[in-house]
Design a protein around this motif. Structure first.
Motif, PDB file in Angstrom:
ATOM      1  N   THR A  29       0.918  -1.300   0.108  1.00 38.87           N
ATOM      2  CA  THR A  29      -0.130   0.008  -0.039  1.00 38.87           C
ATOM      3  C   THR A  29       0.942   1.405   0.079  1.00 38.87           C
ATOM      4  N   PHE A  38      -5.594  -2.470   6.384  1.00 36.80           N
ATOM      5  CA  PHE A  38      -5.989  -3.523   5.653  1.00 36.80           C
ATOM      6  C   PHE A  38      -5.558  -4.976   6.461  1.00 36.80           C
ATOM      7  N   TRP A  70      -7.904  -5.834  -0.038  1.00 37.44           N
ATOM      8  CA  TRP A  70      -7.329  -4.753  -0.768  1.00 37.44           C
ATOM      9  C   TRP A  70      -7.637  -4.557  -2.089  1.00 37.44           C
TER      10      TRP A  70
END
Length: 269
Positions: A29, A38, A70
């Motif tokens: 990320t 997440f 995700w």
């Protein structure tokens, strides 16, 4: 094995893999905060319905749930950034879908092609191809200067050779915190690759913090025999962390990722 014992065993396995799940989520990320969000969502989903682990081992299932959450959220990466992060985001947009995540799963987290296929929802041959594509695309798009902070001469020489063969220029090797700061000021690197425990018992984390304060933000890769000590959630963590003993593929992948997708925060020792 009764249900209670099985649940305890799965819980123990989940707990043991949380540091590595968080490492992957952070790198995927581009943000410690987003990655932890997440990772927490994945754990909550498993607690609600353990059947999401059916058909795979616990670790593979854990990463599969994280990836699925995700991906279903639109595969978000940090937005609204400037400087190195904004540049990294532009680079990311040119990568083949799923290739970077497949590479991370294989070279950093140690999953097989078959396990990666289950995690991201492709067949095994496609997982293999995605990893090869990621290697090619990142190698073609990034090159720069790398500073090595490592007190063990053989390891330092090995890393230097790997980095040089990738086409990057090594600015030098520092064995202590003071040497690192001096070297960094003399020849400013694009990337720093650092051990944690240095020759004079000084801290590689302190050396990196000194350099980032002096030179500004830039990607950093830490190498340590105890990655879980830096993946506690108690303080800012490195986006790129290699466990010792490392493989050539791990170093190549981490350097490519860090050059391509830098998201580095100053660490507090």
């Amino acid at each position: 094995m009764n249900d209670a014992t099985q649940k305890t065993s799965i819980s123990d396995e989940l707990g043991a893999n949380i540091p590595y799940l968080r490492r992957f989520a952070r790198a995927m990320t581009g943000s410690q905060t987003s990655g932890d969000t997440f990772a927490a969502a994945a754990l909550e989903a498993i607690l609600v319905d353990r059947s999401v682990l059916d058909g795979v081992d616990t670790k593979t299932g854990l990463f599969r749930v994280l990836y699925g959450i995700w991906a279903s959220a639109g595969a978000p990466v940090e937005e609204g950034e400037s400087g190195p992060r904004a540049k990294a985001q532009r680079h990311l947009s040119s990568l083949t879908n799923n290739s970077r995540e497949a590479l991370l799963l294989h070279t950093i987290e140690g999953f097989s092609y078959g396990e990666i296929a289950k995690i991201i929802g492709v067949d095994e041959d496609e997982a293999d191809e995605l990893i090869q594509i990621a290697h090619r695309e990142m190698a073609d798009s990034t090159s720069g200067s790398v500073m090595i902070i490592e007190d063990e001469a053989i390891i330092a020489m090995d890393i230097e050779s790997i980095v040089a063969e990738m086409g990057h220029r090594v600015t030098g090797i520092a064995r202590t915190r003071d040497e690192a700061v001096k070297l960094g000021k003399a020849d400013v690197p694009d990337l720093i690759l650092a051990d944690i425990q240095l020759a004079d018992n000084s801290s590689g984390i302190d050396a990196v913090n000194d350099l980032l304060n002096e030179l500004g933000m830039r990607p950093v890769i830490f190498i340590t025999a105890f990655p879980e000590r830096l993946l506690t959630g108690d303080k800012p963590e490195p986006a790129f962390l290699i466990s010792k003993p490392y493989s050539v593929d791990q170093v190549v992948s981490a350097v490519s990722q860090a050059m391509f997708f830098s998201s580095t925060e100053t660490l507090n020792a």
